[in-house]
Structure formats: structure tokens, C-alpha cells
Motif scaffolding. Structure first.
Motif, PDB file in Angstrom:
ATOM      1  N   GLU A 106       0.824  -1.215   0.000  1.00 50.30           N
ATOM      2  CA  GLU A 106       0.000   0.000   0.000  1.00 50.30           C
ATOM      3  C   GLU A 106       0.854   1.258   0.000  1.00 50.30           C
ATOM      4  O   GLU A 106       0.504   2.257  -0.636  1.00 50.30           O
ATOM      5  CB  GLU A 106      -0.951  -0.002   1.210  1.00 50.30           C
ATOM      6  CG  GLU A 106      -2.092  -0.990   1.125  1.00 50.30           C
ATOM      7  CD  GLU A 106      -1.649  -2.420   1.454  1.00 50.30           C
ATOM      8  OE1 GLU A 106      -0.495  -2.593   1.922  1.00 50.30           O
ATOM      9  OE2 GLU A 106      -2.443  -3.345   1.229  1.00 50.30           O
ATOM     10  N   ALA A 107       1.975   1.219   0.736  1.00 52.97           N
ATOM     11  CA  ALA A 107       2.875   2.379   0.764  1.00 52.97           C
ATOM     12  C   ALA A 107       3.476   2.620  -0.622  1.00 52.97           C
ATOM     13  O   ALA A 107       3.610   3.776  -1.064  1.00 52.97           O
ATOM     14  CB  ALA A 107       3.984   2.162   1.787  1.00 52.97           C
ATOM     15  N   LEU A 108       3.823   1.549  -1.327  1.00 46.95           N
ATOM     16  CA  LEU A 108       4.348   1.676  -2.686  1.00 46.95           C
ATOM     17  C   LEU A 108       3.284   2.254  -3.619  1.00 46.95           C
ATOM     18  O   LEU A 108       3.555   3.173  -4.406  1.00 46.95           O
ATOM     19  CB  LEU A 108       4.811   0.314  -3.191  1.00 46.95           C
ATOM     20  CG  LEU A 108       5.242   0.225  -4.660  1.00 46.95           C
ATOM     21  CD1 LEU A 108       6.430   1.144  -4.925  1.00 46.95           C
ATOM     22  CD2 LEU A 108       5.587  -1.215  -5.025  1.00 46.95           C
ATOM     23  N   LEU A 109       2.071   1.738  -3.523  1.00 48.85           N
ATOM     24  CA  LEU A 109       0.991   2.221  -4.387  1.00 48.85           C
ATOM     25  C   LEU A 109       0.634   3.672  -4.085  1.00 48.85           C
ATOM     26  O   LEU A 109       0.355   4.461  -4.988  1.00 48.85           O
ATOM     27  CB  LEU A 109      -0.248   1.337  -4.236  1.00 48.85           C
ATOM     28  CG  LEU A 109      -0.172  -0.006  -4.960  1.00 48.85           C
ATOM     29  CD1 LEU A 109      -1.297  -0.921  -4.500  1.00 48.85           C
ATOM     30  CD2 LEU A 109      -0.236   0.199  -6.464  1.00 48.85           C
ATOM     31  N   ASP A 110       0.645   4.026  -2.797  1.00 50.71           N
ATOM     32  CA  ASP A 110       0.319   5.409  -2.442  1.00 50.71           C
ATOM     33  C   ASP A 110       1.340   6.362  -3.053  1.00 50.71           C
ATOM     34  O   ASP A 110       0.981   7.400  -3.609  1.00 50.71           O
ATOM     35  CB  ASP A 110       0.299   5.573  -0.923  1.00 50.71           C
ATOM     36  CG  ASP A 110      -0.067   6.994  -0.504  1.00 50.71           C
ATOM     37  OD1 ASP A 110      -1.172   7.446  -0.836  1.00 50.71           O
ATOM     38  OD2 ASP A 110       0.781   7.663   0.119  1.00 50.71           O
ATOM     39  N   ALA A 111       2.627   5.995  -2.964  1.00 57.27           N
ATOM     40  CA  ALA A 111       3.665   6.841  -3.555  1.00 57.27           C
ATOM     41  C   ALA A 111       3.532   6.893  -5.070  1.00 57.27           C
ATOM     42  O   ALA A 111       3.719   7.951  -5.690  1.00 57.27           O
ATOM     43  CB  ALA A 111       5.050   6.312  -3.163  1.00 57.27           C
ATOM     44  N   LEU A 112       3.186   5.755  -5.674  1.00 53.74           N
ATOM     45  CA  LEU A 112       3.059   5.682  -7.125  1.00 53.74           C
ATOM     46  C   LEU A 112       1.846   6.461  -7.628  1.00 53.74           C
ATOM     47  O   LEU A 112       1.893   7.124  -8.664  1.00 53.74           O
ATOM     48  CB  LEU A 112       2.941   4.217  -7.549  1.00 53.74           C
ATOM     49  CG  LEU A 112       2.801   3.931  -9.044  1.00 53.74           C
ATOM     50  CD1 LEU A 112       4.056   4.384  -9.783  1.00 53.74           C
ATOM     51  CD2 LEU A 112       2.560   2.443  -9.269  1.00 53.74           C
ATOM     52  N   LEU A 113       0.746   6.407  -6.871  1.00 54.78           N
ATOM     53  CA  LEU A 113      -0.520   6.977  -7.333  1.00 54.78           C
ATOM     54  C   LEU A 113      -0.791   8.368  -6.784  1.00 54.78           C
ATOM     55  O   LEU A 113      -1.749   9.019  -7.212  1.00 54.78           O
ATOM     56  CB  LEU A 113      -1.681   6.050  -6.938  1.00 54.78           C
ATOM     57  CG  LEU A 113      -1.577   4.600  -7.413  1.00 54.78           C
ATOM     58  CD1 LEU A 113      -2.770   3.799  -6.903  1.00 54.78           C
ATOM     59  CD2 LEU A 113      -1.494   4.526  -8.922  1.00 54.78           C
ATOM     60  N   ARG A 114       0.026   8.819  -5.838  1.00 53.84           N
ATOM     61  CA  ARG A 114      -0.259  10.099  -5.172  1.00 53.84           C
ATOM     62  C   ARG A 114      -0.383  11.245  -6.168  1.00 53.84           C
ATOM     63  O   ARG A 114      -1.286  12.084  -6.050  1.00 53.84           O
ATOM     64  CB  ARG A 114       0.832  10.410  -4.153  1.00 53.84           C
ATOM     65  CG  ARG A 114       0.681  11.751  -3.446  1.00 53.84           C
ATOM     66  CD  ARG A 114      -0.562  11.794  -2.574  1.00 53.84           C
ATOM     67  NE  ARG A 114      -0.479  10.822  -1.513  1.00 53.84           N
ATOM     68  CZ  ARG A 114       0.154  11.031  -0.347  1.00 53.84           C
ATOM     69  NH1 ARG A 114       0.782  12.180  -0.147  1.00 53.84           N
ATOM     70  NH2 ARG A 114       0.156  10.101   0.567  1.00 53.84           N
ATOM     71  N   THR A 115       0.486  11.300  -7.153  1.00 60.36           N
ATOM     72  CA  THR A 115       0.413  12.387  -8.134  1.00 60.36           C
ATOM     73  C   THR A 115      -0.918  12.358  -8.875  1.00 60.36           C
ATOM     74  O   THR A 115      -1.552  13.402  -9.073  1.00 60.36           O
ATOM     75  CB  THR A 115       1.568  12.279  -9.144  1.00 60.36           C
ATOM     76  OG1 THR A 115       2.810  12.417  -8.454  1.00 60.36           O
ATOM     77  CG2 THR A 115       1.462  13.370 -10.199  1.00 60.36           C
ATOM     78  N   SER A 116      -1.355  11.162  -9.252  1.00 59.17           N
ATOM     79  CA  SER A 116      -2.638  11.048  -9.951  1.00 59.17           C
ATOM     80  C   SER A 116      -3.796  11.442  -9.042  1.00 59.17           C
ATOM     81  O   SER A 116      -4.734  12.121  -9.474  1.00 59.17           O
ATOM     82  CB  SER A 116      -2.835   9.614 -10.455  1.00 59.17           C
ATOM     83  OG  SER A 116      -1.854   9.276 -11.415  1.00 59.17           O
ATOM     84  N   PHE A 117      -3.735  11.013  -7.776  1.00 58.31           N
ATOM     85  CA  PHE A 117      -4.773  11.415  -6.817  1.00 58.31           C
ATOM     86  C   PHE A 117      -4.846  12.937  -6.726  1.00 58.31           C
ATOM     87  O   PHE A 117      -5.930  13.530  -6.780  1.00 58.31           O
ATOM     88  CB  PHE A 117      -4.465  10.847  -5.430  1.00 58.31           C
ATOM     89  CG  PHE A 117      -4.879   9.420  -5.238  1.00 58.31           C
ATOM     90  CD1 PHE A 117      -6.175   9.006  -5.506  1.00 58.31           C
ATOM     91  CD2 PHE A 117      -3.979   8.475  -4.784  1.00 58.31           C
ATOM     92  CE1 PHE A 117      -6.571   7.691  -5.315  1.00 58.31           C
ATOM     93  CE2 PHE A 117      -4.351   7.152  -4.596  1.00 58.31           C
ATOM     94  CZ  PHE A 117      -5.648   6.766  -4.861  1.00 58.31           C
ATOM     95  N   ASP A 118      -3.680  13.554  -6.585  1.00 58.15           N
ATOM     96  CA  ASP A 118      -3.637  15.011  -6.436  1.00 58.15           C
ATOM     97  C   ASP A 118      -4.149  15.707  -7.693  1.00 58.15           C
ATOM     98  O   ASP A 118      -4.863  16.716  -7.608  1.00 58.15           O
ATOM     99  CB  ASP A 118      -2.208  15.472  -6.136  1.00 58.15           C
ATOM    100  CG  ASP A 118      -1.730  15.047  -4.751  1.00 58.15           C
ATOM    101  OD1 ASP A 118      -2.584  14.654  -3.928  1.00 58.15           O
ATOM    102  OD2 ASP A 118      -0.513  15.102  -4.500  1.00 58.15           O
ATOM    103  N   GLU A 119      -3.791  15.165  -8.865  1.00 54.07           N
ATOM    104  CA  GLU A 119      -4.248  15.777 -10.120  1.00 54.07           C
ATOM    105  C   GLU A 119      -5.761  15.678 -10.277  1.00 54.07           C
ATOM    106  O   GLU A 119      -6.416  16.635 -10.714  1.00 54.07           O
ATOM    107  CB  GLU A 119      -3.545  15.104 -11.300  1.00 54.07           C
ATOM    108  CG  GLU A 119      -2.062  15.463 -11.413  1.00 54.07           C
ATOM    109  CD  GLU A 119      -1.372  14.688 -12.518  1.00 54.07           C
ATOM    110  OE1 GLU A 119      -2.005  13.759 -13.080  1.00 54.07           O
ATOM    111  OE2 GLU A 119      -0.201  14.998 -12.823  1.00 54.07           O
ATOM    112  N   LEU A 120      -6.335  14.532  -9.922  1.00 50.36           N
ATOM    113  CA  LEU A 120      -7.779  14.362 -10.037  1.00 50.36           C
ATOM    114  C   LEU A 120      -8.522  15.237  -9.033  1.00 50.36           C
ATOM    115  O   LEU A 120      -9.597  15.773  -9.330  1.00 50.36           O
ATOM    116  CB  LEU A 120      -8.154  12.894  -9.829  1.00 50.36           C
ATOM    117  CG  LEU A 120      -7.793  11.955 -10.983  1.00 50.36           C
ATOM    118  CD1 LEU A 120      -7.938  10.502 -10.550  1.00 50.36           C
ATOM    119  CD2 LEU A 120      -8.660  12.239 -12.200  1.00 50.36           C
TER     120      LEU A 120
END
Length: 212
Positions: A51-65
Motif C-alpha cells: 500500500e505504501a508503494l501504491l500510495d507513492a506511485l498513485l499520489r500524483t494522480s490522486f492530487d491531479e484528479l
């Protein structure tokens, strides 16, 4: 973070993104480490859990959305903003197979590294939905949680090879169901059932029934 450590971290994220895009979120962490040419211990030192890996990987996309939702609130009509954001979310989630399953679990698990990002994303969608509801353009019997679930459902459909060719059509069906066309019902907001007599071709010399 030192420059070399950041470089190593960014390299791990790039490799993880490729691996997850190809194999889905259940790809082995050991396989990601092997692809990155590092030991598993090195990967876990940067990212202790999946989950920590996915959060780091997806955080930019979360922030953009999340930011996109804020922009649409001021630049588009309520119904266009809601549908545009919904389409962007569904399109993004299909990039990583299985990510919606983790997101659905993380939003209820306060201990998950993905929890905060998922809650923020859901809140952004809820604001767009509430805006459309206030304008009378979206049905009032759904909320942000329902919208989040619909994103997950549509993303799952896009992951199924036999259904994927119908994904755009099904998105339009769901979007139409969320929106509530103005003036489509009576004074109480109920839709008038179709009158089969109005749709039947008139025989010669026969008048069509008048609208009630």
C-alpha cells in the motif's frame, strides 16, 4: 532526502509503475525488486508495504484528479463537470488493473497508506455531485460513496476483455442514470410513463390522443 536516495526511489517507482501496469496490483514485490536490479530489502526500506508503494506511485494522480475537480467547479456547468471528472477517474483507474479493489478497501481502513488519498478523492467527487444535485441536474438519491463505488464498477468493467469494447457505451449509460434531465418529470419530479397510444402510428383519419 539525499539526491542519490531520491534517484533510487524514483527508479523504483518507475519500475513498479511498469510492472503494475502489465500485471496488476498483485504483482510480486520481489519481482519489482528484481526488475529494478535491487534486493527486496532495499525496496522494503523505501516502501515497507504494498500500500505504501501504491500510495507513492498513485499520489500524483490522486492530487491531479482532486485538483481537476476544483477547476471544474468553476469552469464548467454542474452536469458537464461531474461527467468529465467521472470519465477522467474511470480512465485513470483502468491504467492499473485491480487498483479499485485496493481503493475500496483502503477507504474504510484508516491504517492503510492509501486511506487519506482515497478519502480526499471521494470528497472531491462528492462536491461535484452535490453541485449538480443543487442545480437539479443529478438524482438526489446517491452520494459521494455511491459515486466512488460506480467509478470502481466502471473500472472493473474496463478490465474485463469480453466487456471492454462496451466500456464507453456502459459509461454513457451510467452517466445518464446519474444525471436527471430538467423538465423530464411532473411537478413532483416523477418521470411520466410513456403512453403507448402516442407512439403507435395513427390510422388514416384517426387523431392522436392529446397530451394530458
Amino acid at each position: 532526502m539525499r539526491a542519490d536516495a531520491r534517484k533510487n526511489r524514483d527508479h523504483l517507482l518507475a519500475v513498479a509503475g511498469t510492472a503494475i501496469g502489465e500485471q496488476g496490483v498483485d504483482v510480486s514485490l520481489r519481482d519489482i525488486a528484481r526488475r529494478a536490479d535491487v534486493g527486496l530489502a532495499t525496496l522494503l526500506r523505501h516502501f515497507p508495504t504494498r500500500e505504501a508503494l501504491l500510495d507513492a506511485l498513485l499520489r500524483t494522480s490522486f492530487d491531479e484528479l482532486t485538483a481537476k475537480a476544483g477547476e471544474l467547479e468553476t469552469s464548467s456547468s454542474p452536469e458537464d463537470a461531474l461527467v468529465s471528472w467521472l470519465r477522467d477517474c474511470v480512465g485513470w483507474t483502468t491504467e492499473y488493473r485491480g487498483v479499485t479493489v485496493l481503493m475500496a478497501a483502503a477507504i474504510e481502513d484508516t491504517e492503510s497508506a492509501l486511506h487519506a488519498s482515497c478519502v480526499t478523492l471521494r470528497a472531491a467527487g462528492a462536491r461535484l455531485l452535490a453541485r449538480a444535485q443543487a442545480a437539479g441536474m443529478a438524482r438526489s438519491d446517491i452520494d459521494g460513496t455511491d459515486l466512488f463505488a460506480l467509478i470502481a464498477a466502471l473500472a472493473w468493467l474496463g478490465d474485463q476483455p469480453s466487456i471492454a469494447p462496451r466500456a464507453d457505451h456502459l459509461f454513457d449509460v451510467v452517466a445518464s442514470a446519474i444525471l436527471d434531465s430538467a423538465g423530464s418529470g411532473d411537478a413532483q419530479g416523477e418521470r411520466r410513463p410513456p403512453d403507448p397510444r402516442r407512439d403507435r402510428p395513427a390510422r388514416p383519419g384517426q387523431l392522436r390522443p392529446r397530451e394530458a
